[in-house]
Enzyme design. Structure first.
Site, mmCIF file in Angstrom:
data_model
loop_
_atom_site.group_PDB
_atom_site.id
_atom_site.type_symbol
_atom_site.label_atom_id
_atom_site.label_comp_id
_atom_site.label_asym_id
_atom_site.label_seq_id
_atom_site.Cartn_x
_atom_site.Cartn_y
_atom_site.Cartn_z
ATOM 1 N N HIS A 147 -60.652 132.794 -14.359
ATOM 2 C CA HIS A 147 -61.253 131.465 -14.357
ATOM 3 C C HIS A 147 -60.357 130.518 -15.138
ATOM 4 C CE1 HIS A 147 -64.258 128.277 -14.793
ATOM 5 N NE2 HIS A 147 -64.797 128.829 -13.724
ATOM 6 N N HIS B 141 -61.258 128.047 -5.214
ATOM 7 C CA HIS B 141 -62.477 127.418 -5.758
ATOM 8 C C HIS B 141 -63.657 128.096 -5.053
ATOM 9 C CE1 HIS B 141 -65.050 124.541 -7.567
ATOM 10 N NE2 HIS B 141 -64.752 123.443 -6.889
ATOM 11 N N ASP C 109 -68.350 134.241 -8.364
ATOM 12 C CA ASP C 109 -68.186 134.593 -6.953
ATOM 13 C C ASP C 109 -68.168 136.106 -6.729
ATOM 14 O OD1 ASP C 109 -68.014 131.950 -5.928
ATOM 15 O OD2 ASP C 109 -66.058 131.795 -6.880
HETATM 16 N N1 COA Z 1 -56.172 138.474 -10.038
HETATM 17 C C1 COA Z 1 -55.015 138.892 -10.573
HETATM 18 N N2 COA Z 1 -54.360 138.253 -11.546
HETATM 19 C C2 COA Z 1 -54.910 137.118 -12.002
HETATM 20 C C3 COA Z 1 -56.120 136.604 -11.496
HETATM 21 C C4 COA Z 1 -56.756 137.344 -10.467
HETATM 22 N N3 COA Z 1 -57.887 136.927 -9.938
HETATM 23 N N4 COA Z 1 -56.423 135.453 -12.139
HETATM 24 C C5 COA Z 1 -55.453 135.236 -13.025
HETATM 25 N N5 COA Z 1 -54.522 136.231 -12.932
HETATM 26 C C6 COA Z 1 -53.308 136.357 -13.716
HETATM 27 C C7 COA Z 1 -52.439 135.133 -13.464
HETATM 28 O O1 COA Z 1 -51.605 135.336 -12.333
HETATM 29 C C8 COA Z 1 -51.641 135.058 -14.750
HETATM 30 O O2 COA Z 1 -50.633 136.039 -14.702
HETATM 31 P P1 COA Z 1 -49.177 135.721 -15.345
HETATM 32 O O3 COA Z 1 -49.433 135.456 -16.797
HETATM 33 O O4 COA Z 1 -48.403 136.973 -15.078
HETATM 34 O O5 COA Z 1 -48.661 134.524 -14.606
HETATM 35 C C9 COA Z 1 -52.668 135.511 -15.800
HETATM 36 O O6 COA Z 1 -53.631 136.284 -15.086
HETATM 37 C C10 COA Z 1 -53.354 134.374 -16.502
HETATM 38 O O7 COA Z 1 -53.907 133.515 -15.539
HETATM 39 P P2 COA Z 1 -54.747 132.261 -15.985
HETATM 40 O O8 COA Z 1 -53.883 131.264 -16.665
HETATM 41 O O9 COA Z 1 -55.942 132.757 -16.728
HETATM 42 O O10 COA Z 1 -55.261 131.705 -14.553
HETATM 43 P P3 COA Z 1 -55.355 130.193 -14.081
HETATM 44 O O11 COA Z 1 -56.209 129.424 -15.035
HETATM 45 O O12 COA Z 1 -54.025 129.643 -13.755
HETATM 46 O O13 COA Z 1 -56.123 130.388 -12.687
HETATM 47 C C11 COA Z 1 -57.808 130.910 -11.161
HETATM 48 C C12 COA Z 1 -57.499 130.460 -12.588
HETATM 49 C C13 COA Z 1 -59.310 130.844 -10.936
HETATM 50 C C14 COA Z 1 -57.119 129.954 -10.159
HETATM 51 C C15 COA Z 1 -57.282 132.335 -10.968
HETATM 52 O O14 COA Z 1 -57.885 133.175 -11.919
HETATM 53 C C16 COA Z 1 -57.507 132.860 -9.570
HETATM 54 O O15 COA Z 1 -56.711 132.589 -8.654
HETATM 55 N N6 COA Z 1 -58.612 133.667 -9.367
HETATM 56 C C17 COA Z 1 -58.934 134.164 -8.065
HETATM 57 C C18 COA Z 1 -59.701 133.115 -7.245
HETATM 58 C C19 COA Z 1 -61.118 132.954 -7.690
HETATM 59 O O16 COA Z 1 -61.835 133.917 -7.887
HETATM 60 N N7 COA Z 1 -61.521 131.683 -7.796
HETATM 61 C C20 COA Z 1 -62.878 131.313 -8.189
HETATM 62 C C21 COA Z 1 -62.889 130.661 -9.523
HETATM 63 S S1 COA Z 1 -64.531 130.361 -10.110
#
Ligand code: COA
Length: 381
Positions: free
Chosen positions: A266, A227, A320
């Site tokens: 996201h 987050h 971010d």
């Molecule tokens: N880097 C690499 N891969 C990523 C990713 C990232 N930042 N964010 C998502 N993915 C991958 C996931 O692992 C998933 O892969 P899979 O299908 O092989 O399992 C795919 O992309 C789809 O993910 P999604 O369903 O869109 O993500 P989510 O909704 O479960 O998670 C977050 C959302 C924010 C938790 C996730 O994108 C993340 O951990 N981002 C990094 C942290 C961050 O920047 N947080 C701030 C948010 S404002």
């Protein structure tokens, strides 16, 4: 019996309630606060105007803004007990832990909590005014420097940067463009519907607990790297990469090893975060005015391109990603990026706490039990 398909892990896609505070529209990559597009607010308004909007549903006229800003400026100072509390915290504590403890401490002096909307706004205003002073003191005392009284003649963003950097000769953070970039980042960080920290605050509010408890819970949720903590993690990653020439390989390696790259992706936006273009422009403008900062822009662009081209879902940056290096260019310590996020998000949390009280229903979901079958305690026990 509940089936797996009925369980929405992470409440994925669940609409938990109505809100009039903000609207996230992933289909058009857009976000509005009380109907106003966030990029227009960032372009035309100050953070103080946006705080007023979030708490009152309308932008202030000049008289309302003057009154609101004057009350905020009056409340900025810290009491001796509050200063002593911050000074007494371990210097290696995470600043989010310090701020969480500070919030809880301030709450203990407010004995007459009521659920009256004006009273809730008063508490929000007190925390909004005090947080920058507390964060600036925490930054300074870790460098062996003392408390600086807030300035009543400066706006919210400028006052914070002044409390942190005012004693340094010609600090770039006090240039007009830097203050503007910082102000815009606060507007963009102010509110984002039912994100994890806001929802945590609403859950606590729904028990009819007090505002300080709800905000303390929000701070705890925001600390997590998935987050708010992502803005810190972004900059740590960029420093680890070091050279733009390594950025592409670094990202590909992370993806090959199924590791997340912070600042990308996201939960709601799947084709781009509405706040990124404004913050990216502010970051790039800051970099253009900062000698030697070109390499961070180059790295930023390479990382964004690599992530988009090497993921099946064409993953895009979130707020971010530009905010992390922008704060770094302002000279702010990385571990303080998330406390700065709190300084902004207290506005959104307060707006949601108001809304939750106004039409409350205890938030209490169900769970599907998957532990051992019912059994008897052995007789010898
Ligand atoms: N880097 C690499 N891969 C990523 C990713 C990232 N930042 N964010 C998502 N993915 C991958 C996931 O692992 C998933 O892969 P899979 O299908 O092989 O399992 C795919 O992309 C789809 O993910 P999604 O369903 O869109 O993500 P989510 O909704 O479960 O998670 C977050 C959302 C924010 C938790 C996730 O994108 C993340 O951990 N981002 C990094 C942290 C961050 O920047 N947080 C701030 C948010 S404002």
């Amino acid at each position: 019996m509940t089936t797996n398909s009925e369980i929405r892990k992470g409440l994925y896609g669940v609409v938990a309630d109505y809100t009039a505070v903000s609207k996230v529209m992933p289909e058009t990559n857009s976000l509005t606060y009380a109907g106003y597009p966030v990029q227009e607010l960032a372009k035309h308004c100050s953070f103080e105007e946006v705080a007023y909007l979030l708490w009152n549903g309308e932008l202030p006229d000049s008289g309302q803004l003057e009154e609101f800003a004057a009350s905020e400026r009056e409340l900025r100072g810290l009491s001796e007990a509050e200063i002593n509390l911050i000074e007494s915290m371990p210097k290696d504590a995470h600043p989010m832990d310090t701020l969480r403890t500070f919030t809880s401490f301030v709450g203990q002096f407010d004995e007459h909590f009521t659920r009256d909307a004006d009273h809730i706004r008063e508490i929000g205003l007190r925390l909004l005014a005090k947080f920058p002073t507390a964060v600036a003191l925490d930054i300074r005392r870790r460098k062996g420097k003392g408390y600086v009284e807030p300035a009543k003649d400066k706006g919210f963003a400028e006052n914070f940067l002044w409390m942190v950097f005012g004693d340094e000769d010609d600090s770039p953070a006090l240039q007009k463009e830097a203050i503007q970039a910082f102000d815009q980042s606060l507007i963009l960080y102010a509110e984002h519907s039912f994100n994890a920290s806001t929802f945590s605050s609403r859950v606590i509010t729904s028990t009819t607990s007090d505002v300080y408890s709800a905000v303390t819970g929000g701070i705890g949720a925001l600390k997590g790297p998935l987050h708010g903590g992502a803005n810190e993690a972004v900059m740590h990653n960029m420093l680890e990469i070091g050279d733009p020439a390594q950025a592409e390989e670094w990202c590909k390696n992370r993806l090959d090893n199924k590791q997340v790259v912070m600042g990308f992706g996201h939960r709601v936006y799947k084709t781009g975060d509405s706040r990124v273009p404004t913050m990216e422009a502010a970051f790039k403008k800051l970099a253009a005015n900062t000698p030697g900062a070109g390499k961070w822009v180059e790295m930023y662009d390479i990382m964004a391109k690599t992530m988009e081209e090497n993921t099946s879902i064409k993953i895009k940056p979130n707020l971010d990603f530009p905010a992390g290096p922008a704060y770094y260019l302002l000279g702010l310590e990385i571990e303080f990026f998330t406390p700065i996020f709190v300084m902004a998000r207290i506005t959104g949390w307060t707006a949601h706490i108001l809304e939750q009280y106004e039409n409350n229903s205890l938030i209490r979901p169900l769970s599907a039990y998957n532990g051992p079958e019912e059994r008897s305690v052995p007789a010898e026990n």
